[in-house]
Design a protein around this motif. Structure first.
Motif, PDB file in Angstrom:
ATOM      1  N   TYR A  41       0.852  -1.178   0.000  1.00 37.38           N
ATOM      2  CA  TYR A  41       0.000   0.000   0.000  1.00 37.38           C
ATOM      3  C   TYR A  41       0.896   1.238   0.000  1.00 37.38           C
ATOM      4  O   TYR A  41       1.943   1.242   0.658  1.00 37.38           O
ATOM      5  CB  TYR A  41      -0.892   0.016   1.248  1.00 37.38           C
ATOM      6  N   ASP A  44      -7.379  -0.520   7.495  1.00 37.04           N
ATOM      7  CA  ASP A  44      -6.843   0.569   6.681  1.00 37.04           C
ATOM      8  C   ASP A  44      -5.347   0.623   6.970  1.00 37.04           C
ATOM      9  O   ASP A  44      -4.923   1.135   8.009  1.00 37.04           O
ATOM     10  CB  ASP A  44      -7.522   1.885   7.042  1.00 37.04           C
ATOM     11  N   ASP A  63      -3.570   3.865   8.078  1.00 39.54           N
ATOM     12  CA  ASP A  63      -4.141   4.572   9.211  1.00 39.54           C
ATOM     13  C   ASP A  63      -3.357   4.201  10.466  1.00 39.54           C
ATOM     14  O   ASP A  63      -3.353   3.037  10.876  1.00 39.54           O
ATOM     15  CB  ASP A  63      -5.612   4.215   9.383  1.00 39.54           C
TER      16      ASP A  63
END
Length: 126
Positions: free
Chosen positions: A59, A106, A109
């Motif tokens: 990510y 997430d 996060d």
């Protein structure tokens, strides 16, 4: 005890490269994701990149896509953040963090992460 330790920061010219390492002594990264975050002076800490535990899914924040690459060496139980074409706005303290994230997490996060390293300074300046 769950602990992560960053290394590899330093001073680099714009356009240069650095590789950060996040070692995980005492536990296996087979079951824990690793996230990279950074905090510049006067700014909030932001998610930069992450890699999942099992599948190695990666990510990236939009600001680093195409320039940063996260990878994992299972034999060394270490995650790397290769940073290329560095810009002055990449200057920050970089942290790695870990936690038992899952498919629904997430990954960028910081609230998803339980254990944090001490940080390593990256300065991009001419």
């Amino acid at each position: 005890q769950v602990q992560v330790v960053e290394s590899g920061g330093g001073l680099v010219h714009p356009g240069g490269s650095l590789r950060l390492s996040c070692a995980a002594p005492g536990f296996t990264l087979d079951y824990f994701a690793i996230g990279w975050f950074r905090q510049a002076p006067g700014k909030e800490r932001e998610g930069v990149s992450a890699i999942s535990a099992s599948d190695g899914d990666t990510y990236y924040a939009d600001s680093v896509k195409g320039r940063f690459t996260v990878s994992k060496d299972n034999a060394k139980n270490t995650v790397y953040l290769q940073m290329n074409n560095l810009k002055p706005e990449d200057t920050a303290v970089y942290y790695c963090a870990t936690g038992p994230l899952d498919y629904w997490s997430d990954y960028l996060d910081q609230r998803e992460y339980d254990y944090w390293g001490q940080g390593t300074q990256v300065t991009v300046s001419s």
